[in-house]
Design a protein around this motif. Sequence first.
Motif, PDB file in Angstrom:
ATOM      1  N   LYS A  40       1.014  -1.075   0.136  1.00 44.76           N
ATOM      2  CA  LYS A  40       0.104   0.063   0.013  1.00 44.76           C
ATOM      3  C   LYS A  40       0.957   1.325   0.084  1.00 44.76           C
ATOM      4  CE  LYS A  40      -3.541  -2.461   0.989  1.00 44.76           C
ATOM      5  NZ  LYS A  40      -4.430  -3.106  -0.030  1.00 44.76           N
ATOM      6  N   VAL A  41       0.532   2.253  -0.543  1.00 47.11           N
ATOM      7  CA  VAL A  41       1.229   3.393  -0.682  1.00 47.11           C
ATOM      8  C   VAL A  41       0.590   4.566   0.139  1.00 47.11           C
ATOM      9  CG1 VAL A  41       2.319   5.326  -2.313  1.00 47.11           C
ATOM     10  CG2 VAL A  41       1.907   2.754  -3.053  1.00 47.11           C
ATOM     11  N   CYS A  42       1.443   5.441   0.721  1.00 43.89           N
ATOM     12  CA  CYS A  42       0.991   6.463   1.632  1.00 43.89           C
ATOM     13  C   CYS A  42       1.564   7.742   1.284  1.00 43.89           C
ATOM     14  CB  CYS A  42       0.973   6.256   3.129  1.00 43.89           C
ATOM     15  SG  CYS A  42       0.319   7.457   4.115  1.00 43.89           S
ATOM     16  N   LEU A  43       1.156   8.793   0.759  1.00 42.07           N
ATOM     17  CA  LEU A  43       1.684  10.180   0.383  1.00 42.07           C
ATOM     18  C   LEU A  43       1.119  10.994   1.267  1.00 42.07           C
ATOM     19  CD1 LEU A  43       1.050   9.751  -3.368  1.00 42.07           C
ATOM     20  CD2 LEU A  43       3.090   9.079  -2.281  1.00 42.07           C
ATOM     21  N   PHE A  44       1.976  12.247   1.412  1.00 42.28           N
ATOM     22  CA  PHE A  44       1.645  13.573   2.225  1.00 42.28           C
ATOM     23  C   PHE A  44       0.447  14.016   1.208  1.00 42.28           C
ATOM     24  CE2 PHE A  44       5.455  14.471   4.917  1.00 42.28           C
ATOM     25  CZ  PHE A  44       5.327  13.292   5.700  1.00 42.28           C
ATOM     26  N   THR A  45       0.657  13.964   0.137  1.00 41.75           N
ATOM     27  CA  THR A  45      -0.186  14.747  -0.860  1.00 41.75           C
ATOM     28  C   THR A  45      -0.511  14.109  -2.243  1.00 41.75           C
ATOM     29  OG1 THR A  45      -0.919  16.649  -1.789  1.00 41.75           O
ATOM     30  CG2 THR A  45       1.428  16.112  -1.718  1.00 41.75           C
ATOM     31  N   PRO A  66      -6.500  20.897   4.426  1.00 39.37           N
ATOM     32  CA  PRO A  66      -5.486  21.948   4.443  1.00 39.37           C
ATOM     33  C   PRO A  66      -5.438  22.510   5.874  1.00 39.37           C
ATOM     34  CG  PRO A  66      -7.690  22.580   3.381  1.00 39.37           C
ATOM     35  CD  PRO A  66      -7.732  21.405   3.733  1.00 39.37           C
ATOM     36  N   ILE A  67      -4.324  22.443   6.363  1.00 42.87           N
ATOM     37  CA  ILE A  67      -4.046  22.926   7.677  1.00 42.87           C
ATOM     38  C   ILE A  67      -2.846  23.783   7.615  1.00 42.87           C
ATOM     39  CG2 ILE A  67      -3.257  22.157  10.009  1.00 42.87           C
ATOM     40  CD1 ILE A  67      -4.769  19.646   9.513  1.00 42.87           C
ATOM     41  N   THR A  68      -2.935  25.035   8.093  1.00 42.37           N
ATOM     42  CA  THR A  68      -1.544  26.013   7.944  1.00 42.37           C
ATOM     43  C   THR A  68      -0.728  25.817   9.270  1.00 42.37           C
ATOM     44  OG1 THR A  68      -2.932  27.700   9.182  1.00 42.37           O
ATOM     45  CG2 THR A  68      -2.963  27.651   6.752  1.00 42.37           C
ATOM     46  N   SER A  69      -1.189  25.382  10.264  1.00 45.27           N
ATOM     47  CA  SER A  69      -0.411  25.426  11.655  1.00 45.27           C
ATOM     48  C   SER A  69       0.587  23.948  11.499  1.00 45.27           C
ATOM     49  CB  SER A  69      -1.044  25.206  12.763  1.00 45.27           C
ATOM     50  OG  SER A  69      -0.098  24.512  13.817  1.00 45.27           O
ATOM     51  N   VAL A  70       2.047  24.106  11.705  1.00 53.25           N
ATOM     52  CA  VAL A  70       2.800  23.134  11.449  1.00 53.25           C
ATOM     53  C   VAL A  70       2.511  21.913  12.282  1.00 53.25           C
ATOM     54  CG1 VAL A  70       5.292  22.127  11.338  1.00 53.25           C
ATOM     55  CG2 VAL A  70       4.705  24.296  10.452  1.00 53.25           C
ATOM     56  N   LYS A  72      -0.340  21.474  14.284  1.00 56.34           N
ATOM     57  CA  LYS A  72      -1.489  20.537  13.830  1.00 56.34           C
ATOM     58  C   LYS A  72      -1.652  19.997  12.729  1.00 56.34           C
ATOM     59  CE  LYS A  72      -4.333  24.179  15.847  1.00 56.34           C
ATOM     60  NZ  LYS A  72      -5.694  25.315  15.732  1.00 56.34           N
ATOM     61  N   ARG A  73      -0.738  20.383  11.667  1.00 63.37           N
ATOM     62  CA  ARG A  73      -0.738  19.375  10.273  1.00 63.37           C
ATOM     63  C   ARG A  73       0.331  17.919  10.965  1.00 63.37           C
ATOM     64  NH1 ARG A  73       3.035  21.403   6.638  1.00 63.37           N
ATOM     65  NH2 ARG A  73       2.128  23.564   6.799  1.00 63.37           N
ATOM     66  N   TRP A  74       1.075  18.286  11.623  1.00 62.00           N
ATOM     67  CA  TRP A  74       2.067  17.162  11.972  1.00 62.00           C
ATOM     68  C   TRP A  74       0.813  15.909  12.829  1.00 62.00           C
ATOM     69  CZ3 TRP A  74       2.657  14.731  17.080  1.00 62.00           C
ATOM     70  CH2 TRP A  74       3.966  13.599  16.778  1.00 62.00           C
ATOM     71  N   LYS A  75       0.191  16.661  13.816  1.00 63.16           N
ATOM     72  CA  LYS A  75      -0.862  15.992  14.631  1.00 63.16           C
ATOM     73  C   LYS A  75      -1.827  15.083  13.589  1.00 63.16           C
ATOM     74  CE  LYS A  75      -2.661  16.938  18.365  1.00 63.16           C
ATOM     75  NZ  LYS A  75      -3.345  17.762  19.344  1.00 63.16           N
ATOM     76  N   ASN A  78      -0.406  12.192  11.750  1.00 63.93           N
ATOM     77  CA  ASN A  78      -0.081  11.211  12.670  1.00 63.93           C
ATOM     78  C   ASN A  78      -1.389  10.422  13.211  1.00 63.93           C
ATOM     79  OD1 ASN A  78       1.786   9.721  14.683  1.00 63.93           O
ATOM     80  ND2 ASN A  78       0.563  10.703  16.372  1.00 63.93           N
ATOM     81  N   LYS A  79      -2.456  11.076  13.242  1.00 63.38           N
ATOM     82  CA  LYS A  79      -3.792  10.621  13.515  1.00 63.38           C
ATOM     83  C   LYS A  79      -4.292   9.733  12.382  1.00 63.38           C
ATOM     84  CE  LYS A  79      -8.461  11.674  14.534  1.00 63.38           C
ATOM     85  NZ  LYS A  79      -9.507  12.662  14.620  1.00 63.38           N
ATOM     86  N   LYS A  80      -4.010  10.412  11.158  1.00 60.90           N
ATOM     87  CA  LYS A  80      -4.675   9.750   9.731  1.00 60.90           C
ATOM     88  C   LYS A  80      -3.537   8.623   9.783  1.00 60.90           C
ATOM     89  CE  LYS A  80      -6.515  10.115   5.743  1.00 60.90           C
ATOM     90  NZ  LYS A  80      -7.830  10.409   5.331  1.00 60.90           N
ATOM     91  N   LEU A  81      -2.342   8.592   9.957  1.00 62.95           N
ATOM     92  CA  LEU A  81      -1.432   7.437   9.640  1.00 62.95           C
ATOM     93  C   LEU A  81      -1.897   6.268  10.476  1.00 62.95           C
ATOM     94  CD1 LEU A  81       0.998   6.173   8.099  1.00 62.95           C
ATOM     95  CD2 LEU A  81       2.489   7.152   9.581  1.00 62.95           C
ATOM     96  N   ASN A  82      -2.069   6.588  11.680  1.00 63.06           N
ATOM     97  CA  ASN A  82      -2.416   5.577  12.723  1.00 63.06           C
ATOM     98  C   ASN A  82      -3.777   4.748  12.230  1.00 63.06           C
ATOM     99  OD1 ASN A  82      -0.263   5.200  14.604  1.00 63.06           O
ATOM    100  ND2 ASN A  82      -1.196   7.074  15.451  1.00 63.06           N
ATOM    101  N   GLU A  83      -4.863   5.496  11.823  1.00 60.37           N
ATOM    102  CA  GLU A  83      -5.922   4.953  11.451  1.00 60.37           C
ATOM    103  C   GLU A  83      -5.980   4.395  10.221  1.00 60.37           C
ATOM    104  OE1 GLU A  83      -8.401   8.646  10.313  1.00 60.37           O
ATOM    105  OE2 GLU A  83      -8.795   9.037  12.470  1.00 60.37           O
ATOM    106  N   ILE A  84      -5.050   4.443   9.261  1.00 57.91           N
ATOM    107  CA  ILE A  84      -4.702   3.598   7.989  1.00 57.91           C
ATOM    108  C   ILE A  84      -4.031   2.316   8.589  1.00 57.91           C
ATOM    109  CG2 ILE A  84      -3.350   3.516   6.043  1.00 57.91           C
ATOM    110  CD1 ILE A  84      -3.746   6.398   5.828  1.00 57.91           C
TER     111      ILE A  84
END
Length: 89
Positions: A40-45, A66-70, A72-75, A78-84
Amino acid sequence: MEVKKTKYKILMLTTQLEIGGAEKVFVDHIHSLSEFYDIKVCLFTKQNISTKYHFENEIFELDDTPITSVFKRWKHRNKKLNEIIVQQK
């Protein structure tokens, strides 16, 4: 009686798949490993994925909002990767 082997699952992560040497090597690895593993492939964008690269593996995107805070984007990543990871078990 033939025993069917289960392929191990591998999640490959990179930032993007635009034109470049590192991206080509990444896709070459996908092709090579897909013969033996469930890749499976996971990309930032998913934006600007080069049409030069062809593969049929499932693609996940971490920056789907789209999240501007660095921080908040990291969090969010991280949350999305753990869900995957949980979803793919």
